[in-house]
Design an enzyme around this catalytic site. Sequence first.
Site, PDB file in Angstrom:
ATOM      1  N   GLN A 258     -72.323  20.815  33.807  1.00  0.00           N
ATOM      2  CA  GLN A 258     -72.590  21.204  32.421  1.00  0.00           C
ATOM      3  C   GLN A 258     -74.059  21.530  32.202  1.00  0.00           C
ATOM      4  O   GLN A 258     -74.395  22.378  31.384  1.00  0.00           O
ATOM      5  CB  GLN A 258     -72.115  20.131  31.448  1.00  0.00           C
ATOM      6  CG  GLN A 258     -70.612  19.967  31.466  1.00  0.00           C
ATOM      7  CD  GLN A 258     -69.864  21.295  31.388  1.00  0.00           C
ATOM      8  OE1 GLN A 258     -69.778  21.907  30.330  1.00  0.00           O
ATOM      9  NE2 GLN A 258     -69.322  21.760  32.502  1.00  0.00           N
ATOM     10  N   HIS A 261     -75.263  25.192  32.183  1.00  0.00           N
ATOM     11  CA  HIS A 261     -74.909  26.154  31.132  1.00  0.00           C
ATOM     12  C   HIS A 261     -76.112  26.637  30.337  1.00  0.00           C
ATOM     13  O   HIS A 261     -76.162  27.788  29.910  1.00  0.00           O
ATOM     14  CB  HIS A 261     -73.929  25.526  30.136  1.00  0.00           C
ATOM     15  CG  HIS A 261     -72.494  25.635  30.549  1.00  0.00           C
ATOM     16  ND1 HIS A 261     -71.851  26.828  30.653  1.00  0.00           N
ATOM     17  CD2 HIS A 261     -71.581  24.696  30.877  1.00  0.00           C
ATOM     18  CE1 HIS A 261     -70.597  26.628  31.022  1.00  0.00           C
ATOM     19  NE2 HIS A 261     -70.408  25.341  31.180  1.00  0.00           N
ATOM     20  N   GLU A 326     -68.711  16.578  23.653  1.00  0.00           N
ATOM     21  CA  GLU A 326     -67.721  17.656  23.798  1.00  0.00           C
ATOM     22  C   GLU A 326     -66.692  17.272  24.874  1.00  0.00           C
ATOM     23  O   GLU A 326     -65.496  17.328  24.658  1.00  0.00           O
ATOM     24  CB  GLU A 326     -68.453  18.943  24.200  1.00  0.00           C
ATOM     25  CG  GLU A 326     -67.503  20.111  24.388  1.00  0.00           C
ATOM     26  CD  GLU A 326     -68.176  21.302  25.051  1.00  0.00           C
ATOM     27  OE1 GLU A 326     -69.273  21.148  25.623  1.00  0.00           O
ATOM     28  OE2 GLU A 326     -67.583  22.393  25.018  1.00  0.00           O
ATOM     29  N   HIS A 327     -67.196  16.875  26.054  1.00  0.00           N
ATOM     30  CA  HIS A 327     -66.299  16.434  27.140  1.00  0.00           C
ATOM     31  C   HIS A 327     -66.610  14.983  27.473  1.00  0.00           C
ATOM     32  O   HIS A 327     -67.783  14.631  27.628  1.00  0.00           O
ATOM     33  CB  HIS A 327     -66.542  17.238  28.424  1.00  0.00           C
ATOM     34  CG  HIS A 327     -66.450  18.712  28.235  1.00  0.00           C
ATOM     35  ND1 HIS A 327     -67.557  19.521  28.148  1.00  0.00           N
ATOM     36  CD2 HIS A 327     -65.375  19.529  28.129  1.00  0.00           C
ATOM     37  CE1 HIS A 327     -67.180  20.763  27.984  1.00  0.00           C
ATOM     38  NE2 HIS A 327     -65.863  20.815  27.970  1.00  0.00           N
ATOM     39  N   ASP A 360     -62.315  23.843  32.249  1.00  0.00           N
ATOM     40  CA  ASP A 360     -63.056  25.037  31.833  1.00  0.00           C
ATOM     41  C   ASP A 360     -62.287  26.320  32.163  1.00  0.00           C
ATOM     42  O   ASP A 360     -62.387  27.312  31.452  1.00  0.00           O
ATOM     43  CB  ASP A 360     -64.410  25.107  32.565  1.00  0.00           C
ATOM     44  CG  ASP A 360     -65.460  24.245  31.895  1.00  0.00           C
ATOM     45  OD1 ASP A 360     -65.208  23.759  30.794  1.00  0.00           O
ATOM     46  OD2 ASP A 360     -66.543  24.074  32.498  1.00  0.00           O
ATOM     47  N   HIS A 419     -51.204  24.439 -20.406  1.00  0.00           N
ATOM     48  CA  HIS A 419     -50.311  24.106 -19.287  1.00  0.00           C
ATOM     49  C   HIS A 419     -48.995  23.537 -19.830  1.00  0.00           C
ATOM     50  O   HIS A 419     -47.910  23.940 -19.422  1.00  0.00           O
ATOM     51  CB  HIS A 419     -50.958  23.070 -18.355  1.00  0.00           C
ATOM     52  CG  HIS A 419     -52.019  23.633 -17.451  1.00  0.00           C
ATOM     53  ND1 HIS A 419     -53.166  24.178 -17.931  1.00  0.00           N
ATOM     54  CD2 HIS A 419     -52.076  23.735 -16.099  1.00  0.00           C
ATOM     55  CE1 HIS A 419     -53.914  24.588 -16.918  1.00  0.00           C
ATOM     56  NE2 HIS A 419     -53.263  24.335 -15.788  1.00  0.00           N
TER      57      HIS A 419
HETATM   58  N1  LIG Z   1     -68.802  24.390  23.185  1.00  0.00           N
HETATM   59  C1  LIG Z   1     -68.054  25.201  23.877  1.00  0.00           C
HETATM   60  O1  LIG Z   1     -66.845  25.208  23.726  1.00  0.00           O
HETATM   61  C2  LIG Z   1     -68.693  26.167  24.864  1.00  0.00           C
HETATM   62  C3  LIG Z   1     -67.889  26.952  25.725  1.00  0.00           C
HETATM   63  C4  LIG Z   1     -68.527  27.880  26.586  1.00  0.00           C
HETATM   64  C5  LIG Z   1     -69.899  28.020  26.555  1.00  0.00           C
HETATM   65  N2  LIG Z   1     -70.618  27.225  25.711  1.00  0.00           N
HETATM   66  C6  LIG Z   1     -72.050  27.374  25.570  1.00  0.00           C
HETATM   67  O2  LIG Z   1     -72.284  28.724  25.218  1.00  0.00           O
HETATM   68  C7  LIG Z   1     -73.638  29.000  25.459  1.00  0.00           C
HETATM   69  C8  LIG Z   1     -73.844  30.348  26.067  1.00  0.00           C
HETATM   70  O3  LIG Z   1     -75.177  30.644  25.861  1.00  0.00           O
HETATM   71  P1  LIG Z   1     -75.856  31.940  26.369  1.00  0.00           P
HETATM   72  O4  LIG Z   1     -77.267  31.902  25.912  1.00  0.00           O
HETATM   73  O5  LIG Z   1     -75.570  32.092  27.809  1.00  0.00           O
HETATM   74  O6  LIG Z   1     -75.084  33.121  25.651  1.00  0.00           O
HETATM   75  P2  LIG Z   1     -74.857  33.469  24.104  1.00  0.00           P
HETATM   76  O7  LIG Z   1     -74.055  34.721  24.097  1.00  0.00           O
HETATM   77  O8  LIG Z   1     -74.338  32.316  23.365  1.00  0.00           O
HETATM   78  O9  LIG Z   1     -76.303  33.777  23.546  1.00  0.00           O
HETATM   79  C9  LIG Z   1     -77.015  34.902  23.912  1.00  0.00           C
HETATM   80  C10 LIG Z   1     -77.642  35.487  22.676  1.00  0.00           C
HETATM   81  O10 LIG Z   1     -78.510  34.539  22.069  1.00  0.00           O
HETATM   82  C11 LIG Z   1     -79.506  35.217  21.351  1.00  0.00           C
HETATM   83  N3  LIG Z   1     -80.818  34.630  21.631  1.00  0.00           N
HETATM   84  C12 LIG Z   1     -81.306  34.217  22.824  1.00  0.00           C
HETATM   85  N4  LIG Z   1     -82.563  33.780  22.688  1.00  0.00           N
HETATM   86  C13 LIG Z   1     -82.898  33.952  21.385  1.00  0.00           C
HETATM   87  C14 LIG Z   1     -84.050  33.689  20.610  1.00  0.00           C
HETATM   88  N5  LIG Z   1     -85.148  33.159  21.165  1.00  0.00           N
HETATM   89  N6  LIG Z   1     -84.042  33.979  19.306  1.00  0.00           N
HETATM   90  C15 LIG Z   1     -82.918  34.481  18.701  1.00  0.00           C
HETATM   91  N7  LIG Z   1     -81.791  34.754  19.386  1.00  0.00           N
HETATM   92  C16 LIG Z   1     -81.779  34.483  20.710  1.00  0.00           C
HETATM   93  C17 LIG Z   1     -79.497  36.648  21.793  1.00  0.00           C
HETATM   94  O11 LIG Z   1     -79.040  37.431  20.753  1.00  0.00           O
HETATM   95  C18 LIG Z   1     -78.508  36.701  22.950  1.00  0.00           C
HETATM   96  O12 LIG Z   1     -77.723  37.858  22.909  1.00  0.00           O
HETATM   97  C19 LIG Z   1     -74.170  27.868  26.337  1.00  0.00           C
HETATM   98  O13 LIG Z   1     -74.929  27.037  25.520  1.00  0.00           O
HETATM   99  C20 LIG Z   1     -72.914  27.162  26.773  1.00  0.00           C
HETATM  100  O14 LIG Z   1     -73.164  25.821  27.018  1.00  0.00           O
HETATM  101  C21 LIG Z   1     -70.046  26.333  24.863  1.00  0.00           C
HETATM  102  N1  LIG Z   2     -67.943  24.061  29.840  1.00  0.00           N
HETATM  103  C1  LIG Z   2     -67.867  25.122  28.862  1.00  0.00           C
HETATM  104  C2  LIG Z   2     -67.436  24.489  27.531  1.00  0.00           C
HETATM  105  O1  LIG Z   2     -68.392  23.707  27.047  1.00  0.00           O
HETATM  106  C3  LIG Z   2     -66.871  26.201  29.148  1.00  0.00           C
HETATM  107  C4  LIG Z   2     -67.096  26.988  30.402  1.00  0.00           C
HETATM  108  C5  LIG Z   2     -66.779  28.281  30.633  1.00  0.00           C
HETATM  109  N2  LIG Z   2     -67.090  28.571  31.889  1.00  0.00           N
HETATM  110  C6  LIG Z   2     -67.577  27.487  32.450  1.00  0.00           C
HETATM  111  N3  LIG Z   2     -67.586  26.532  31.549  1.00  0.00           N
HETATM  112 ZN   LIG Z   3     -68.513  24.609  31.805  1.00  0.00          ZN
END
Ligand SMILES: NC(=O)c1ccc[n+]([C@@H]2O[C@H](COP(=O)([O-])OP(=O)(O)OC[C@H]3O[C@@H](n4cnc5c(N)ncnc54)[C@H](O)[C@@H]3O)[C@@H](O)[C@H]2O)c1
Ligand SMILES: N[C@H](CO)Cc1c[nH]c[nH+]1
Ligand SMILES: [Zn+2]
Length: 427
Positions: A258, A261, A326-327, A360, A419
């Site tokens: 995790q 990510h 979350e997990h 996942d 009413h």
């Molecule tokens: N909770 C869940 O169910 C779950 C599931 C899958 C993934 N996730 C999470 O999703 C997230 C994915 O994040 P990511 O960054 O790879 O992709 P993302 O698509 O969530 O974010 C990317 C976007 O963030 C914006 N951004 C980045 N830096 C910025 C800044 N300084 N100011 C303003 N906007 C900004 C930009 O617009 C960019 O396109 C991770 O945190 C991951 O842990 C959560």
């Molecule tokens: N762990 C993420 C949910 O918090 C989901 C994900 C997608 N791919 C890999 N991991």
């Molecule tokens: Zn994951």
Amino acid sequence: MIEIFDFRKGIDDGILQKLHNRSKLENREIAKKVEEIISNVRERKDKALFEYTYMFDGINLDKSTVKVTKEEIKNAYKEVGEEFLKAIDKAIKNITEFHEKQKQSTWMDFKEGIIYGQIIRPLSQVGIYVPGGTAAYPSSVLMNGIPAKVAGVERIVMVSPASKKGINPYVLVAADRIGINEIYRVGGAQAVAALAFSTESIPKVDKIVGPGNIFVAMAKRALYGHVDIDMVAGPSEVLVIADEAANPKYVAADLLSQAEHDIMASSILVTTSLKVAQQVKTEIERQMEYLGRKEIIEKSLKNFGAIIVVNDLQEAIGIANDIAPEHLELNISNAFEIIGEIKNAGAVFVGEYSPEPLGDYLAGPNHVLPTSGTARFFSPLSVTDFIKKMNILYYSKDSLREAKEDVITLANSEGLTAHANSIKVRF
Ligand SMILES: NC(=O)c1ccc[n+]([C@@H]2O[C@H](COP(=O)([O-])OP(=O)(O)OC[C@H]3O[C@@H](n4cnc5c(N)ncnc54)[C@H](O)[C@@H]3O)[C@@H](O)[C@H]2O)c1
Ligand SMILES: N[C@H](CO)Cc1c[nH]c[nH+]1
Ligand SMILES: [Zn+2]
């Protein structure tokens, strides 16, 4: 690097507060930035959307290039191998099976002269956010899209940030596999705002679902009310409870999974064994050396990671329920015996052969889960998120006559004479 905190002589509230993921949502600087992005997109629409996309993703878009074309989806198939197609089709089957069980049916009940019930309708148009900043998430396309499809949503609009090479081909193929074809290459808070308010290129939707980084999660939270949302699903989190019998290699691997990510992801171990704590720390350092994404992992573990040693399982469960991760992984003997005491977690993984990444990708339960302590009140994404209910009521004249006096009494108790009158005029 990840630190060990010994809570055996007393729980350190200061450290616990620091680890509380809900504090991420209180970051005023990010909140201010997100508010500014939202109000700019609301006012200046496409212009602001494309400016932010250039600023954060480095790509130049206009009205004619923001939407993914059929040709691009066709080309994406040339870049993904047979093995990927086989794996994704298996995942689609498992996820569909799991979500089919969540379907709800319209119901009606009949008493003499009375019919009542609830009609189930799918939402007409939803937006799904598929993250794509630091990694591409074809699995999140399935987790968002399949429950919407199972519910019968007519229009599914997908947004996901792209790089200069376009949207990741695995993401496009995953979308095509489940029949999603309205896709826009935008992400972040600006994409969420566009889905909530409309721009010249992106028509608005009724509900926005899906995970993303802190900017996406905060934008969804800020826009709730203009549009419905599923939950706050921000940077990933895992909390592992381990006893002295746990395998440190497995625990370390799951914490790292995790941490990779996001620099704001959190990985916490709570263990009843100081020995396991020390072994997990050593394992983390060892395994990190052969993994990619080292920079992200290091930052995430340093700022939001921890290994906590407690006296017994009861203390461990207390901390888990308080953090509401979350997990939650239960890497302990007889885990099913204590499951009744787990109150707050997005998803629980039981035993050492149910590692979080299994969920996942492939097993079937949804991976879009509440974060930042919101598992206290939010649930995993499900078919229920994509339906709504309408109450239906029929009374015959005789049934209304029987109910008449009670309705009038209750209306009068509220001082609402119109009413009461609506009943009286019928008799
Ligand atoms: N909770 C869940 O169910 C779950 C599931 C899958 C993934 N996730 C999470 O999703 C997230 C994915 O994040 P990511 O960054 O790879 O992709 P993302 O698509 O969530 O974010 C990317 C976007 O963030 C914006 N951004 C980045 N830096 C910025 C800044 N300084 N100011 C303003 N906007 C900004 C930009 O617009 C960019 O396109 C991770 O945190 C991951 O842990 C959560
Ligand atoms: N762990 C993420 C949910 O918090 C989901 C994900 C997608 N791919 C890999 N991991
Ligand atoms: Zn994951």
